[in-house]
Design a protein around this motif. Structure first.
Motif, PDB file in Angstrom:
ATOM      1  N   ALA A 189       0.839  -1.196   0.000  1.00  0.00           N
ATOM      2  CA  ALA A 189       0.000   0.000   0.000  1.00  0.00           C
ATOM      3  C   ALA A 189       0.874   1.246   0.000  1.00  0.00           C
ATOM      4  N   GLN A 199      -5.211  -2.662  -6.436  1.00  0.00           N
ATOM      5  CA  GLN A 199      -5.607  -4.016  -6.787  1.00  0.00           C
ATOM      6  C   GLN A 199      -6.023  -4.049  -8.259  1.00  0.00           C
ATOM      7  N   ASP A 242      -4.459   1.175  -1.556  1.00  0.00           N
ATOM      8  CA  ASP A 242      -4.147  -0.228  -1.844  1.00  0.00           C
ATOM      9  C   ASP A 242      -4.527  -0.516  -3.288  1.00  0.00           C
TER      10      ASP A 242
END
Length: 288
Positions: A12, A77, A75
């Motif tokens: 992160a 993704q 974060d």
């Protein structure tokens, strides 16, 4: 066998939600430092106690500044099923060979992994990426479940298969190509491995990564032969109207050389020619 093909961990990063307040926070920080200095310059506290009190108030100002800026953790993704991963399996006859000291062929182990009914590494990758499954030998073709892997292909056009996949997915978000092969490419002579046209030679940031998984033992533990090329031409000699030139590549221990045997459709041996090997390469020309 395929443990490394798991979803990578993404660290992160941090950002501030109120980045426009940087100027205000900087002004408040300067004012706070000035007030601390003026307030404790004539303080009755002396020694470590004065510095401890100043440090505690300074920490309070820092926490207040952080609250104003609102730090947030980002974060990253990948979007599920937004990118493609191609699984490219070799179907050449070389993987149908049973190495000395083993029971199964080279290809049976990875074919069983590809067709496993348990939750496999393919399903793990499929949780994030769109899987595109192909087999190759002399050409490239789609496969649904790898049930057509019979290791009967007469060629292993490995480099051409990689180039073909890159061309097919040129306008699509291709994340990676995973190749399952013994690495014994029969089309190596078609490519200049030192040029930019080499399918594995692109090292730019936008290049599609190719992950090669070698099937079988590390050479030279398993002796192997490959026909790099076979050229035929007719001649004016009545007793030998056809001339055949074959380029052979050897890996492993083969001694001084091997033999090139030419047979007809009935399997009858027509001619045998020794092929001397120099640096694992040999060329033989026969007439029949």
């Amino acid at each position: 066998m395929f443990e490394f093909l798991q979803r990578p961990e993404i660290l992160a990063s941090f950002a501030f939600a109120n980045q426009d307040w940087w100027v205000l926070v900087a002004i408040l920080g300067i004012v706070a430092l000035a007030l601390l200095w003026l307030g404790y310059r004539k303080s009755p506290l002396r020694g470590p106690l004065r510095w401890l009190a100043m440090s505690l108030k300074l920490i309070g100002f820092v926490l207040l500044a952080m609250a104003l800026l609102e730090p947030v953790a980002l974060d990253e993704q990948p979007k599920q099923n937004a990118n493609d991963i191609v699984i490219l399996a070799d179907n050449s006859q070389g993987l149908g060979v049973t190495p000395p000291g083993t029971e199964g062929t080279l290809g049976e182990s990875f074919r069983d992994d590809l067709q496993s009914t348990e939750r496999s590494w393919l399903e793990t990758i499929g949780d994030t990426f769109r899987l595109r499954t192909f087999v190759f030998d002399g050409g490239v073709r789609r496969t649904a479940d790898y049930s057509d892997l019979d290791f009967s292909g007469s060629r292993s056009n490995l480099l051409g298969a990689i180039e073909d996949i890159k061309t097919r997915f040129e306008s699509r978000p291709l994340a990676a190509i995973v190749v399952l092969s013994d690495g014994n490419a029969t089309d190596r002579d078609r490519f200049d491995l030192n040029s930019d046209s080499d399918p594995e030679g692109d090292r730019s940031e936008s290049a599609v990564p190719v992950f090669a998984i070698q099937v079988g033992q590390e050479p030279p533990a398993t002796p192997d032969l490959a026909l790099r090329s076979v050229n035929t031409e007719t001649t004016s000699f009545e007793d030998a109207p056809v001339q055949i030139t074959a380029q052979v590549h050897a890996s492993g221990e083969w001694g001084e050389g091997v033999e090139l045997v030419v047979t007809n459709e009935a399997g009858k041996e027509l001619v045998t020619e020794p092929v001397p090997l120099v640096d694992d390469e040999g060329v033989a020309t026969v007439r029949t």
